[in-house]
Motif scaffolding. Structure first.
Motif, short mmCIF file in Angstrom:
data_model
loop_
_atom_site.label_atom_id
_atom_site.label_comp_id
_atom_site.label_asym_id
_atom_site.label_seq_id
_atom_site.Cartn_x
_atom_site.Cartn_y
_atom_site.Cartn_z
N ILE A 1 0.87 -1.18 0.00
CA ILE A 1 0.00 0.00 0.00
C ILE A 1 0.90 1.22 0.00
O ILE A 1 2.07 1.16 0.40
N GLN A 2 0.38 2.32 -0.51
CA GLN A 2 1.20 3.51 -0.77
C GLN A 2 1.17 4.50 0.39
O GLN A 2 1.46 5.69 0.20
N SER B 1 9.70 -2.06 7.48
CA SER B 1 9.12 -1.24 6.41
C SER B 1 7.80 -0.67 6.90
O SER B 1 7.01 -1.36 7.52
N PHE B 2 7.57 0.57 6.58
CA PHE B 2 6.32 1.24 6.97
C PHE B 2 5.15 0.80 6.10
O PHE B 2 4.01 1.00 6.45
N SER B 3 5.50 0.21 4.95
CA SER B 3 4.45 -0.12 3.97
C SER B 3 4.03 -1.57 4.09
O SER B 3 4.81 -2.48 3.79
N ALA B 4 2.77 -1.78 4.46
CA ALA B 4 2.25 -3.15 4.51
C ALA B 4 2.07 -3.67 3.08
O ALA B 4 1.90 -2.90 2.14
N GLN C 1 -0.01 4.36 -10.91
CA GLN C 1 0.61 3.24 -10.18
C GLN C 1 0.15 1.91 -10.74
O GLN C 1 0.95 0.99 -10.95
N SER C 2 -1.15 1.78 -11.01
CA SER C 2 -1.65 0.48 -11.52
C SER C 2 -1.02 0.13 -12.86
O SER C 2 -0.59 -1.00 -13.07
#
Ligand SMILES: Cc1cc2nc3c(=O)[nH]c(=O)nc-3n(C[C@H](O)[C@H](O)[C@H](O)COP(=O)(O)OP(=O)(O)OC[C@H]3O[C@@H](n4cnc5c(N)ncnc54)[C@H](O)[C@@H]3O)c2cc1C
Length: 442
Positions: free
Chosen positions: A53-54, A91-94, A198-199
């Motif tokens: 996730i961003q 990492s902060f991003s899951a 992004q996609s």
């Protein structure tokens, strides 16, 4: 007097209304949430392996409103035995699949979510001054009604396809169904990805390896002047704030529209790491010879024709103002999503506020019903509130605000100011003065 009346009826159970459902129990409100889907699944068409996730994991369903909530991402990690690995991963991003599983875990703990419940109409019962929400069971076709004093509309956005590419025959897909159609794409001889966000980049990167392994051609076409990165610098991120939303909301409609278009690059671009990863992959693959791929910017697909075997794409180069054609067997439209005014609101349209362009005029407190504060929207207010609308990191703030409007008290502390910078004219500004030192009108 007919039927039970809830305090809140939530329509749609995406992350935003799911967050509201998680934050409601401590308020004592009687709330129920309806969704036409058969369970929570987050953007399953884009569950690409390794995608993250961003936003930081703190942008979960509840933490920014209530860090002690049992519905937090950290608690999900703890309950599922993933906390130490997540801690070591640093990492902060899951991962996107983690966020999806976490939301499903939260949903399974809430007794007041009704799935397979498509809302088809909302009416106002003047006698009782409540809203009557008409529901159609998507599994049985059975119809029923749910009554509520407040309604929160959180139906998200719909896949958007440019007019020139609507209604195309053949194996064209929107990015929202990529994962389900990936194998069929890889089996074709040539694939074209259209889009700049992004996609589009994730799909191009995901298919790039296959140009060698599976031997197909892969093209990426975008109307944008370049493959621009999402902007993540911290002073820009301060625009995802209550005070920037105040500033944006107070602007005239035309100024907001112009700014909204300008700000798209802030959150509709590609993560910088992914842009570089794509470059490095092209570099690595090119060590074994030319990579069968073409990347085109400033190029719009103006039409597409399917002849039963392949698409003939008509392309216009924006700067050169010239046209050319390309062929492709498969077409992926990573052309984004758009919020729509739900048709089920048509029977209460006279109770709602509309702007000069026929869109919902969403008040700063997210209500849409002439200051009555009884009908609210989630992620349907980009044109009035700006870039915070679709941002997962702002969901908890918006839910805290909606709950404060409904309960008449700040159940969760609502930050009014989080940024170091000022947007607009700072409060301590002094009025402009004439040469004679007299205050002149601003
Ligand atoms: C692939 C992808 C990745 C994203 N990643 C991020 C990210 O990393 N960070 C970020 O900040 N944002 C991200 N976003 C943007 C945004 O946060 C998400 O789109 C988010 O899912 C929006 O949540 P939502 O609750 O508004 O709606 P949605 O998740 O779209 O859910 C809406 C729900 O409403 C239901 N519904 C619709 N109509 C009805 C009806 N008539 N009756 C009953 N139910 C109905 C639908 O079934 C659906 O479950 C991403 C978007 C996409 C498409």
């Amino acid at each position: 007097m007919s039927g039970h009346v809830h305090d809140v009826v939530g329509i749609g159970i995406g992350p935003f209304n799911l967050g509201l459902a998680c934050l409601t129990p401590p308020t004592g409100l009687d709330a129920v949430f309806l969704d036409g889907a058969d369970g929570f699944r987050w953007h399953h068409g884009m569950m690409i392996e390794g995608a993250t996730i961003q936003v930081p994991f703190l942008a979960d369903l509840v933490t920014m409103a209530d860090p002690t909530s049992e519905y937090s991402f950290l608690n999900w990690l703890k309950q599922t035995g993933r906390l130490y690995p997540f801690y070591i991963r640093e990492s902060f991003s899951a991962l996107r699949v983690e966020y999806d599983a976490y939301c499903r875990w939260a949903a399974e703990r809430l007794p007041n979510l009704r799935w397979n419940s498509e809302v088809v109409a909302v009416e106002h019962d003047a006698a009782e001054d409540v809203y009557v929400v008409r529901v159609m069971r998507t599994d049985t076709g059975e119809e029923s009604e749910v009554r509520g004093r407040h309604v929160v509309v959180g139906v998200g956005t719909r896949p958007a396809v440019p007019r020139a590419l609507q209604g195309l025959a053949g194996p064209v897909i929107h990015s929202s169904e990529y994962r389900e159609r990936r194998d069929a794409l890889r089996a074709s001889g040539s694939i074209t990805v259209v889009g700049s966000g992004q996609s589009a980049a994730e799909i191009y990167r995901d298919l790039l390896e296959g140009t060698r392994a599976d031997g197909y051609r892969l093209d990426w076409i975008t109307r944008s002047p370049r493959f621009f990165p999402m902007e993540y610098t911290k002073l820009t991120l301060e625009m995802t704030s209550p005070e920037y939303t105040d500033h944006f909301h107070a602007l005239p409609l035309d100024v907001r529209s112009h700014l909204g278009r300008e700000q798209r690059s802030l959150y509709k671009g590609i993560s910088g790491d992914l842009v570089d990863d794509i470059y490095d992959t092209l570099y690595r693959l090119s060590a074994e010879g030319p990579v069968p791929t073409t990347l085109l910017t400033d190029t719009e697909v103006t039409s597409a024709e399917w002849d039963g075997e392949r698409y003939r794409l008509r392309l216009r180069h924006g700067t050169l103002d010239s046209e050319h054609e390309r062929e492709t067997e498969s077409l992926v439209l990573a052309t984004g999503y758009a919020a729509e005014t739900p048709a089920f609101l048509s029977l209460v349209a006279d109770r709602l506020d509309w702007d000069a362009r026929g869109r919902l005029a969403v008040a700063r407190d997210y209500s849409i019903d002439g200051g009555r504060g009884r009908i609210f929207v989630q992620n349907g207010e980009e044109h009035t509130h700006g870039l915070t609308a679709p941002d997962l990191g702002f969901g908890a703030w918006r839910n805290s605000s909606i709950l404060a409007s409904i309960t008449g008290r700040e159940v969760y502390p609502i930050e009014r100011r989080i940024a170091f910078q000022d947007f607009g004219v700072p409060a301590d500004a002094s009025a402009p003065r004439s040469a004679e030192g007299l205050e002149v009108a601003r």
